[in-house]
Design a protein around this motif. Sequence first.
Motif, PDB file in Angstrom:
ATOM      1  N   TRP A   1       3.672  -9.586   3.643  1.00 30.52           N
ATOM      2  CA  TRP A   1       2.926  -8.398   4.067  1.00 30.52           C
ATOM      3  C   TRP A   1       1.675  -8.759   4.860  1.00 30.52           C
ATOM      4  O   TRP A   1       1.343  -8.102   5.856  1.00 30.52           O
TER       5      TRP A   1
ATOM      6  N   THR B   1      -3.161  -1.091   5.098  1.00 32.36           N
ATOM      7  CA  THR B   1      -3.914  -1.955   4.200  1.00 32.36           C
ATOM      8  C   THR B   1      -5.407  -1.659   4.291  1.00 32.36           C
ATOM      9  O   THR B   1      -5.910  -1.327   5.367  1.00 32.36           O
TER      10      THR B   1
ATOM     11  N   TRP C   1       0.840  -1.206   0.000  1.00 33.76           N
ATOM     12  CA  TRP C   1       0.000   0.000   0.000  1.00 33.76           C
ATOM     13  C   TRP C   1       0.878   1.260   0.000  1.00 33.76           C
ATOM     14  O   TRP C   1       0.582   2.247   0.649  1.00 33.76           O
TER      15      TRP C   1
ATOM     16  N   TYR D   1     -12.101  -4.179   1.586  1.00 35.37           N
ATOM     17  CA  TYR D   1     -11.420  -4.005   0.301  1.00 35.37           C
ATOM     18  C   TYR D   1     -12.333  -4.435  -0.829  1.00 35.37           C
ATOM     19  O   TYR D   1     -12.540  -3.709  -1.796  1.00 35.37           O
TER      20      TYR D   1
END
Length: 996
Positions: free
Chosen positions: A603, A545, A533, A987
């Motif tokens: 991540w 994120t 990100w 998301y």
Amino acid sequence: MRELRINKKFNNVLLLLVCFQVIITSAQDQTATDFTMVAENVTTGILIDKADAKVVGIATELLADDIEKISGKKPVVSFKKNNQNNTIIVGTIGNSKWIDALIANGKISVAEIKNGWERFQIQIVKNPMAGIDKALVVVGSDRRGTAYGVLELSRKIGVSPWEWWADVTPAKKQAISITLDKIVSKSPSVKYRGVFLNDEDWGLQRWAALNYEPETGDIGPKTYAKVFELLLRLRANTIWPAMHSSTKPFYSYPENKFVADDYAIVIGTSHAEPMLSNINTEWKHDEMGEYRYDTNSETIKSLFTKRVKETAKLEGIYTTGMRGEHDSPMIVGEDDTDAQVNLLERVITDQRAILKKETKKDPTTIPQAFVPYKEVLNYYQSGLKLPEDITLVWTDDNYGYIRQLSNPKEQERSGGAGVYYHTSYWGRPHDYLWLNSTNPVLMWEEMSKAYEFKSRDIWILNCGDIKPHEYNIELFLDMAWNMDDFKQSSTVKDHTQEWATREFGNETASKITDVLFENNRLAYIRRPEFMAWSQVEPVTKEGETTLTQYHYGDEVTRRLENYQTLVDDTEKLYEQIPSYRKDAFYQLVYYPVIGASKLNQKWLYSFKNKFSAKQGRQSANAFGALSANAYKRIEKETTYYNTQLKNGKWNHIMTMAPRFLPVFSQPSTSSIVNNEVASIGLALEGYQMELNNTIINSYADVLPVFNSYTNSSYFIDVFAKGKGTVNWEARPKVDWIKLSESKGSFDENNLEKRIWVSIDWSKVPKGENKKEAPLGHDFQLIPPSFKVNSAIDFISNGKTMSVGVSAYNPKFKTLENYKGFVEDKGYVSINAENFSRKLDGKETNWQIFDGLGYTNKVITALPRRAKPLVAINEIINDSPVLEYDFYTFNFGEVDVNLQVVPTHAAHNGIGVRCAVAIDDATPVLIDFETIGRSNEWKQNVLNNAAVHAAKQIVNKAGEHTLKIWMVDPGVMIDQVLIDLGGWKKSYAFPKETMIK
């Protein structure tokens, strides 16, 4: 006996007059066939004419080498007839005395391919000439046609185009025989087809300079010869050479251009390299002054003139126009569009004058390209006058979405059009230079659209360092060779399956295809290189994120699980691959998939580490360790790729951190030190904080409402706090609450457990039998007659914590046999392909594309060249419509959110629009087009999604219908979310709420 057929879509690149088969026999199987290449005591010779083009000799030597790699016996390539019983005769019409004699004597007819572009035919001829009983004749309409025909034989006997570049070692056989009737190829779908070697600083250039071609210390003629061989094997004919400052200009090595001509490869250059000149490194400020045409045109024209003189007798495509240095806008004294357009027109006029003078040819007969890239597109749209014989090479937006294509008038231009497309890119909002993360179905969709809009003259793929873009390069060039084989989205998966079969055999091809498509799906949702990100230009540190860890089943954990499955499947497949193909599998499948998976896990585990640390979970340390391990795995695999694979053949080709951006670093992590006596904590889906029963009116102690119509399930994380061993037990207070686990123990090796809570609906008391849902605006405040409440007690160390459970289990007659979608927690989520009904328009219809979008399917209105409909009455009466039946328990103003693939308008007059309405409301237009490199566009390409909303009214609780009409053809709808006020931050849209 092994039989290879070409009646499948992947190999059906020829217009076959009759069946073509290749039969490779073993020494024990001596079945008679029509033409034997190799058998016991037999080696076939290859006859060519010394006067034919050099590429014909190169191709025949490659075929001879390929036969030797399979059988251990190498046919002799000869310019003289040796009276061998079986001979392969190769030549070009008009350039080979052997072929011309066969034509003159009536042994073969070439009427179908004569004067064609890059065409060939292959046939067996008995008694073609004295001393030869039988010949396998390969004849081409031109030099490349002949070479393609010869290398088609290599494909058919089992040699991959990636034999050298990906170490696809051919299977060993003692005998090779072939049976065929006459084959006649079509001309390629796209005239000039090839690749752009770009951003080579971290891979190809270092590998060439330090490993493959140290005598040059650069990408030089030896390296280019191998690149050109690959292009021939892939039936390509064009290259834009590497042009970064790390690499000396292509023409600074005099032999480069002759090697290109030997291999019949056409040289072109990028949008920033006019007239085959590499401005990045050829422009010397101390000698030449400023690179400005308005003030220094004579010096610039001298550079152009020098290059045209040098290349006048070679095949090339001259890029016309001009940009600034280092991929920047052209410098103009007057900072206004009219001045820029006028100057650019002057540049093109001067360039064509140079071409005419130095080549002694009419400029209209010389291949030229104009690339309206970035700001140059604005100049073109502002009225720039371009000679119509110059090919318009349209570009994508650097992230796979073509900015513009030819309108009907432009489609009639004599110069035609083409496309410059990226699967590798350096620039904002973020690079993707490491892995091949462009979805191949997206590439198919955009290139098939370009083909439909008559962009058929030049296709160039920016493939970075070639590796690891092998598959997408081949798909791109196969489409350019014969687009007729790629009429449906499903043909991409067919192509992948055939590719996997060719490279790794039937036994594993389906599983390999599934692995690659799952890797593509996950990369489409977010590319691996975007997982920090962060952004570039300027480079930023890692950001927060937008994947949620506490809503909708935990997006972070679900993505982790998906990638772990990919890792497991890929490692299992590696064990099943034959030893002689393991190196190929490593390069083509293993490293790209493991690399993508581990970068994601690096991540994702760091996100879990930070989230868990805030709740005091001991597991935070374990998540931090998993993040570090993922980083170390990438290091390990990259080191293996460079130093051990094929004994170091590829050393320096693979860099795990191009440009050393933050996404490639090892993430920082948080540590938990808690010396208190071990205890347990609870964290519920729907809440960021952990449960704390000691706080009055805590809002983190009740799970979201379970809905019988969607069969909901939610998670509770039970985790260790403090040091030592601790036991726990979960006790539902009613028998209709189901738990995935009800007890356990934590120690230093086992620090948390996710429990899934679901409902046995057969045991839950039914609500009242009513025709309609209750009215109200808050799903949590449903009347008691429709909601049943209970709890789960968690017991540990004599302490009890309670988690509330509410089950919504009404009995509505209207929903007993209902087929459609239903509200859940204040929203209705729909996958666009799951329509209730679809109605075609007068000239358009809805089609599903497989393998694209967040749901792996999108739906679009075709044909793309249909007329847009904007007037409301036209939309309602003539446009195709999708209808989705849905049921709500609430009512009022809602947001209808549409997620689409973030494409651009095909040309002026066509947008990226659709229209929506609920029930009988007037359709509302939604436009997804973005302007330039806006923040909206940046988010769209980072997410591979464009989301817009339209306000609508749900006038009552109960049954409704959402309607979506085409306005502009080609808009690809992925998902729909009708938000009644309950959608939480996430998301992706929540999973669809189709009634169970």
